[in-house]
Design a protein around this motif. Structure first.
Motif, PDB file in Angstrom:
ATOM      1  N   GLN A  62       0.828  -1.204   0.000  1.00 13.66           N
ATOM      2  CA  GLN A  62       0.000   0.000   0.000  1.00 13.66           C
ATOM      3  C   GLN A  62       0.865   1.257   0.000  1.00 13.66           C
ATOM      4  N   ALA A  63       1.882   1.275   0.858  1.00 14.05           N
ATOM      5  CA  ALA A  63       2.717   2.468   0.968  1.00 14.05           C
ATOM      6  C   ALA A  63       3.487   2.726  -0.325  1.00 14.05           C
ATOM      7  N   SER A  64       4.092   1.678  -0.897  1.00 13.49           N
ATOM      8  CA  SER A  64       4.977   1.904  -2.035  1.00 13.49           C
ATOM      9  C   SER A  64       4.192   2.266  -3.289  1.00 13.49           C
ATOM     10  N   VAL A  65       3.069   1.606  -3.509  1.00 15.74           N
ATOM     11  CA  VAL A  65       2.285   1.915  -4.708  1.00 15.74           C
ATOM     12  C   VAL A  65       1.700   3.322  -4.603  1.00 15.74           C
ATOM     13  N   TYR A  66       1.195   3.652  -3.413  1.00 12.83           N
ATOM     14  CA  TYR A  66       0.610   4.989  -3.225  1.00 12.83           C
ATOM     15  C   TYR A  66       1.682   6.074  -3.384  1.00 12.83           C
ATOM     16  N   ALA A  67       2.828   5.861  -2.723  1.00 14.46           N
ATOM     17  CA  ALA A  67       3.883   6.879  -2.793  1.00 14.46           C
ATOM     18  C   ALA A  67       4.366   7.064  -4.229  1.00 14.46           C
TER      19      ALA A  67
END
Lengths: 403, 373
Positions: free
Chosen positions: B313-318
């Motif tokens: 979630q964090a990497s795709v969103y960022a």
């Protein structure tokens, strides 16, 4: 990495746990007492044994403990059902402000009685015209010889009705810029001219008050900081707010969601087997576990003598909306029965319903979601502040939209 | 309570960051992205010289015998630079598979070569679109040969050894080691989202292979292999997420619109704070994953799934919001924003999707949560 205490920490924990185990209030001692009286009794007992305001100097009623020792004490004390919320604001936020800004004489006068629970304090900051924009407050203080005369109104004051003293921020000069014309005082809550009215919240409870001031006199010696220095004094209090306000007690969580999802059915199977339900539970667990391990990292930093910074704003920013969302989800799992909040026959202790009705307040109190997000953006990520329409303008010339 | 890396481990992070700043600046990743190469061979050699492939391999097999904390730190740094290397295939998956499933003799044969970086290896599992499971495996192992097709397989064309998930004549799962350079093993290059990593379809035509015989292979043990890899991939994703956030912040402070830095608009400010929150939660969950992996905790299945979901979630969103913050420039070929966008999604699909790991997370949670009284 390991989750064990150091040898010194373990010794301290054992000592704290042993004292707690041997000194709980008995039913006979608390019989006939209300929650406040019980809280005062418990605070006094802790104080007399050296377990009050652990981080404070001994001469103010503390024990000069380290930050990690305070955490350990809180962990051990939270294993018992003890009343403590009456003192959180006074001991957590106002005590440190008095220490930073008042005289040695007043520290010795007020702090020991704050530590022992003999005197309760409240924080008089928010106003109808100043919530997120705290410095927009309008309560007026005018000097009259050795005294100041206060007129105005505060709102959202926790515990005003049972407090002995308060910390109040006032406007002493409306002709200068907003943040420059403020002054902070200690105030005797029993002074003539103070009127306190409880606020009934949307969940039916009353945790806060409106406090009205009509020609209330305060001695100049009760002033903290110099005239016009009130904003800096407030920042001391607000910085400590971050440390003082904790998790907020039991509420809807992943465990509750799992309990319900194991019990109710979707299409003839336990809801816990439904993939949409599982995806939601996983989302909530990522937040809950992330906050828990964030806490472990913060404790580790404390243990190494580092001070908690603005990054700790994340706890409330994530926790409050998560509570609201998971409470709503738990009620969805119950379908139409989710609306029931009947004390006579509570569903899963009414935890989901109670959390749902309380969560809107948590998302606002102590800094709204939006303010907390600004804090992270500006103080952690270093992004520039919004240009402000009131910057450099005399307070009396700032537009108010008719309020 | 000590929920932090040791001073030595934090020093390793600094050293790794400095090393990669020198040896893997953005131009190195861009070169691989813009060429037909599957990886940067010189960088692989440099990293091998640092001993990174040897990190968790026991000393008796030519490794350094360090812990998974050190490997997690290296993974994060490789993520930050979007290293064009087969590191995850060779280290988190193939080396791990041999460590877990190999016989003594098999370990002694391959681990020293993997530790020194002389051998690149990969793992071939998936065959068709949709969730990987024991039902989705058709590749056969029969009379010491493999027959079937695996795709996509990361880094197979540059590997000399492939660990293949197959079924034997009795329909039982087996992990087989196969010489990737044998003439019967045919690699057909496949274009992927992230051309800084090579992918192929691999055809096995009665290709000679041997079963990893140290441990019985069943679906649970394959999942354990994936759990372990998930923690390390999560750290790599965390590196991507942090760099994407740092770039977005930097740009938001410098870029002016309507007479002010765009980072002063709450629409941008709150977006970036949202990235920070996701990254911070992902990091704390990854800490717990690293702990569970390092000490061999029975909480690993839940810890790994939680770290993995949070990191996806964090990497795709960022990565996606970094482009958004850069506006039109972020959508150009010239800007590096694309690196993170490509690699974040590649890693998010590499060993099972977010949905797969959410499901595994709840299984772990359900197993660990006692029934209400």
């Amino acid at each position: 990495m390991d989750f064990n205490d150091t040898a010194e920490e373990a010794t301290f924990r054992n000592e704290a746990a042993a004292w707690l185990a041997n000194n709980q209030l008995t039913a006979a001692e608390t019989q006939g007492l209300n929650r406040l009286q019980i809280a005062k009794l418990w605070q006094k007992r802790k104080h007399d044994a050296g377990w009050a305001c652990l981080g404070w100097d001994r001469k103010f009623g503390g024990r000069g403990a380290s930050a990690i020792e305070r955490v350990i004490w809180d962990q051990e004390e939270s294993k018992y059902d003890v009343p403590s919320r009456f003192f959180v604001i006074g001991q957590g936020m106002i005590g440190p402000t008095i220490m930073a800004w008042s005289t040695a004489e007043y520290c010795e006068r007020f702090l020991p009685k704050l530590a022992s629970g003999e005197e309760v304090w409240c924080q008089l900051f928010s106003e109808p015209a100043g919530g997120s924009d705290l410095a927009a407050l309008r309560t007026k203080a005018e000097q009259d010889g050795d005294e100041w005369i206060l007129n105005g109104q505060k709102i959202w004051t926790s515990g005003a009705h049972y407090s002995d003293y308060g910390l109040i921020v006032t406007r002493t000069d409306p002709s200068v810029a907003k943040h420059k014309g403020l002054t902070v005082f200690m105030i005797d809550m029993h002074s003539p001219g103070i009127e306190i009215k409880p606020i009934k919240q949307l969940n039916g409870e009353s945790d806060f008050n409106e406090v009205y001031f009509t020609d209330v006199r305060v001695p100049d010696s009760y002033r903290l900081g110099s005239v016009g220095q009130g904003w800096q004094v407030c920042l001391t209090t607000l910085m400590n707010e971050r440390l003082a306000i904790g998790g907020g007690g039991p509420g809807a969580d992943v465990k509750l969601a799992i309990d319900i999802a194991r019990t109710v059915e979707i299409n003839g199977k336990p809801a816990i087997e439904d993939s949409a339900v599982r995806a939601k539970i996983a989302e909530y667990h990522v937040l809950e576990a992330g906050l828990k391990y964030n806490g472990y990292r913060a404790i580790t930093a404390l243990s190494r003598g580092e001070l908690p910074g603005p990054e700790n704003s994340i706890g409330k920013l994530v926790g409050a909306p998560k509570l609201q969302s998971i409470a709503s989800f738990c009620m969805d799992l119950l379908e139409e029965h989710g609306v029931l909040w009947d004390e006579a026959q509570p569903l899963f202790d009414g935890l989901a319903q109670r959390s749902y009705m309380g969560a809107p307040g948590l998302r606002i109190a102590g800094g709204t979601d939006e303010i907390m997000t600004n804090i992270i953006a500006e103080r952690v990520l270093g992004l520039p502040q919004d240009p402000r329409a009131d910057k450099g303008i005399a307070f009396s010339d700032i537009p108010t939209g008719g309020h | 309570m000590n929920f932090e890396f040791s001073d030595e481990q934090l020093m390793l992070r600094e050293q790794a960051r400095g090393f990669l700043a020198q040896h893997c600046p953005p131009a190195v990743t861009r070169n691989v992205l813009e060429s037909d190469a599957d990886y940067d061979a010189e960088l692989w050699q440099n990293v091998a010289d640092m001993g990174w492939m040897a990190t968790t391999i026991p000393e008796q097999y030519g490794g350094l015998g360090l812990s998974y904390y050190e490997l997690a730190i290296i993974a994060e740094e490789l993520g930050r630079v979007v290293a064009p290397l087969p590191f995850s295939s060779s280290v988190y998956l193939a080396t791990e598979a041999i460590l877990q499933f190999g016989s003594e003799q098999q370990k002694a044969r391959w681990l020293p070569l993997l530790a020194s970086g002389e051998m690149i290896a990969t793992v071939a599992m998936t065959e068709r679109p949709g969730q990987l499971s024991e039902h989705s495996i058709s590749t056969r192992f029969h009379e010491d040969t493999l027959t079937g097709q695996k795709q996509p397989v990361a880094d197979s064309a540059i590997s000399t050894l492939i660990i293949v998930l197959a079924k034997n004549a009795d329909d039982e799962l087996v992990l087989c080691a196969c010489d990737a350079t044998h003439p019967t093993v045919v690699h057909s290059s496949l274009r992927s989202l992230d051309f800084s990593r090579g992918h192929s379809a691999v055809q096995f035509n009665s290709s000679p292979a041997e079963v990893l015989t140290g441990k019985t292979t069943d679906w649970a043990s394959i999942q354990e292999l994936l759990d372990r890899a998930a923690v390390l991939v999560a750290w790599e994703q965390l590196g991507i997420a942090d760099v994407a956030l740092e770039q977005a912040c930097e740009y938001a402070k410098q870029r002016y619109a309507f007479g002010r830095p765009i980072g002063s608009f709450q629409a941008i400010k709150h977006k970036l704070a949202g990235m920070y929150v996701k990254n911070t939660l992902a990091r704390s969950n990854a800490y717990f994953g690293a702990w569970a992996l390092a000490i061999g905790s029975d909480q690993l299945p839940l810890a790994a799934a939680t770290a993995r979901v949070a990191a996806i979630q964090a990497s795709v969103y960022a990565a996606q919001e970094n482009i958004q913050t850069h506006g039109g420039m972020g959508f150009t070929w010239e800007f590096d924003c694309q690196f993170y966008y490509r690699r974040a999604k590649l890693l998010s699909l590499a060993i099972g999707s977010e949905r797969y790991w959410q499901d595994r997370l709840v299984t772990g949670l359900n197993n660990q949560t006692p029934n209400a009284a």
